[in-house]
Design a protein around this motif. Structure first.
Motif, mmCIF file in Angstrom:
data_model
loop_
_atom_site.group_PDB
_atom_site.id
_atom_site.type_symbol
_atom_site.label_atom_id
_atom_site.label_comp_id
_atom_site.label_asym_id
_atom_site.label_seq_id
_atom_site.Cartn_x
_atom_site.Cartn_y
_atom_site.Cartn_z
ATOM 1 N N ILE A 148 0.877 -1.300 0.012
ATOM 2 C CA ILE A 148 0.047 0.334 0.144
ATOM 3 C C ILE A 148 0.739 1.228 -0.267
ATOM 4 C CG2 ILE A 148 -2.150 1.640 1.114
ATOM 5 C CD1 ILE A 148 -2.712 -1.323 2.435
ATOM 6 N N PHE A 149 1.799 1.471 0.475
ATOM 7 C CA PHE A 149 2.865 2.505 1.058
ATOM 8 C C PHE A 149 3.324 2.847 -0.499
ATOM 9 C CE2 PHE A 149 6.625 4.977 1.647
ATOM 10 C CZ PHE A 149 6.057 4.977 2.802
ATOM 11 N N PRO A 150 4.055 2.198 -1.167
ATOM 12 C CA PRO A 150 4.162 2.699 -2.466
ATOM 13 C C PRO A 150 3.645 3.298 -3.270
ATOM 14 C CG PRO A 150 4.991 0.138 -1.910
ATOM 15 C CD PRO A 150 4.623 0.525 -1.092
ATOM 16 N N LEU A 151 2.068 2.692 -3.433
ATOM 17 C CA LEU A 151 1.007 3.155 -3.886
ATOM 18 C C LEU A 151 -0.026 4.964 -3.188
ATOM 19 C CD1 LEU A 151 -0.727 -0.001 -4.532
ATOM 20 C CD2 LEU A 151 0.846 1.474 -6.276
ATOM 21 N N LEU A 152 0.967 4.856 -1.920
ATOM 22 C CA LEU A 152 0.811 6.446 -2.040
ATOM 23 C C LEU A 152 1.597 7.255 -2.303
ATOM 24 C CD1 LEU A 152 -0.809 5.150 1.802
ATOM 25 C CD2 LEU A 152 -2.643 5.714 -0.524
ATOM 26 N N ALA A 153 2.343 7.496 -2.367
ATOM 27 C CA ALA A 153 3.648 8.269 -3.059
ATOM 28 C C ALA A 153 2.844 9.657 -3.605
ATOM 29 C CB ALA A 153 4.183 8.036 -4.118
ATOM 30 N N PRO A 154 1.513 9.254 -4.265
ATOM 31 C CA PRO A 154 0.681 10.614 -5.231
ATOM 32 C C PRO A 154 0.057 11.589 -4.459
ATOM 33 C CG PRO A 154 1.070 8.782 -6.959
ATOM 34 C CD PRO A 154 1.258 8.298 -5.715
ATOM 35 N N GLY A 155 -0.669 11.266 -2.991
ATOM 36 C CA GLY A 155 -1.333 11.582 -1.567
ATOM 37 C C GLY A 155 0.282 12.244 -0.839
ATOM 38 N N LEU A 156 1.204 11.386 -0.760
ATOM 39 C CA LEU A 156 1.779 11.717 0.426
ATOM 40 C C LEU A 156 2.150 13.221 -0.686
ATOM 41 C CD1 LEU A 156 3.950 8.002 0.779
ATOM 42 C CD2 LEU A 156 2.467 10.062 2.452
ATOM 43 N N MET A 157 3.192 13.161 -1.867
ATOM 44 C CA MET A 157 3.697 14.228 -2.194
ATOM 45 C C MET A 157 2.184 15.635 -1.851
ATOM 46 S SD MET A 157 6.264 13.678 -2.873
ATOM 47 C CE MET A 157 7.013 11.852 -3.110
ATOM 48 N N ALA A 158 1.035 15.653 -2.895
ATOM 49 C CA ALA A 158 0.236 16.233 -2.593
ATOM 50 C C ALA A 158 0.302 16.805 -1.554
ATOM 51 C CB ALA A 158 -0.710 15.124 -2.921
ATOM 52 N N THR A 159 0.048 16.072 -0.234
ATOM 53 C CA THR A 159 -0.334 16.245 1.274
ATOM 54 C C THR A 159 0.752 17.483 2.090
ATOM 55 O OG1 THR A 159 -0.031 14.314 1.977
ATOM 56 C CG2 THR A 159 -2.502 14.802 1.993
ATOM 57 N N SER A 160 2.099 17.020 1.558
ATOM 58 C CA SER A 160 3.448 16.763 2.090
ATOM 59 C C SER A 160 3.890 18.884 1.479
ATOM 60 C CB SER A 160 4.597 16.500 1.930
ATOM 61 O OG SER A 160 5.143 16.271 0.416
ATOM 62 N N LEU A 161 3.367 18.638 0.425
ATOM 63 C CA LEU A 161 3.367 20.088 -0.056
ATOM 64 C C LEU A 161 2.722 21.490 0.481
ATOM 65 C CD1 LEU A 161 4.809 22.038 -2.737
ATOM 66 C CD2 LEU A 161 3.189 21.116 -4.119
#
Length: 276
Positions: free
Chosen positions: A187-200
């Motif tokens: 699951i974690f590798p598939l969350l990269a877009p969400g992690l990038m958007a929320t961290s930004l």
């Protein structure tokens, strides 16, 4: 039926107009930062700097406590974003995958917290920090920044976790993975877009925040860069060259981070869509 060429012109013209409206202030900020003082105070606007100077940047960088404020801003912002990502990542998995009593009420509470303006709680926050004897400290500032970005981070990541098919996680568990291993490896590798958007989003929110640090931290050694932008005032008025140079330096990390994370988010989407 063939579409009229005017049907394509109007949307494109509107997009170009909006781009000019939003991009021009940014251009004017950077252009003013490189203009000599004579061009800045000229009655006739100088649209393109002819004699480029770095004097305003030199003055901005050598302002009192500049590097201390840079360190404070980076520390507070990075720690607040990392804490919010860790907490939101674990909580979003629980909200998306598990069913428990009070789950809907918990989600609604976070939505309401996101809707409420932080300005209405400034007095309560100040009294809490004052009574805790933690004024002029970066610790409560970091904690409140983390709480400011946490609701949207949690709600956004919950949507990404819910979009990942359960079958992927179940297949990993059938192959011998524990629930934690399935989360980390699948699951974690598939969350990269969400992690990038929320961290930004979290970085921009914490980096730009002004009212809380103004109220909680009076000592210059415990303040952050947004307050630094208000230093370039003299008895003769505002020093617009130094102010624009300082604003350019202040906006530069956000621009760099946006460009970097935008590419990472796109690569995360394509990587997550490839099986095997």
């Amino acid at each position: 039926m063939k579409r009229s060429p005017f049907g394509r012109i109007w949307p494109n013209a509107t997009a170009v107009l909006l781009f000019v409206v939003f991009a021009f202030p940014v251009y004017w900020m950077f252009a003013t930062a490189f203009k000599p003082q004579g061009d800045i105070i000229s009655e006739d606007p100088v649209w393109f700097p002819t004699d480029v100077t770095l004097a305003h940047f030199d003055k901005a960088v050598h302002a009192d406590h500049f590097w201390t404020l840079v360190r404070n801003s980076v520390t507070v912002t990075v720690v607040a974003v990392l804490l919010s990502l860790v907490i939101a990542l674990l909580a979003s998995f629980a909200l998306a995958r598990m069913r428990f009593k009070g789950r809907r009420g918990f989600i609604v509470t976070f939505m309401l917290a996101q809707m409420a303006p932080w300005e209405v709680m400034v007095i309560a926050i100040y009294m809490l920090v004052r009574d805790s004897d933690m004024l002029d400290s970066l610790v409560p500032l970091t904690a409140f920044y983390m709480m400011m970005v946490l609701p949207l981070t949690l709600l956004t990541l919950r949507g990404y976790v819910a979009a990942v098919p359960k079958e992927l996680e179940e297949s990993a568990m059938v192959d011998g993975c524990t629930r934690t291993q399935a989360f980390v490896k699948v699951i974690f590798p598939l969350l990269a877009p969400g992690l990038m958007a929320t961290s930004l989003f979290g970085f921009i929110t914490a980096w730009n925040e002004f009212p809380l640090v103004l109220i909680l931290n009076k000592g210059i050694e415990h303040q952050t860069l947004p307050l630094w932008l208000s230093q370039f005032r003299t008895a003769f008025g505002d020093d617009w060259g130094a102010t624009m140079a300082a604003s350019s330096l202040f906006a530069l990390p956000i621009l760099i981070l946006f460009i970097f994370l935008q590419r990472k988010a796109v690569s995360g989407l394509t990587d997550g869509a490839v099986k095997g």
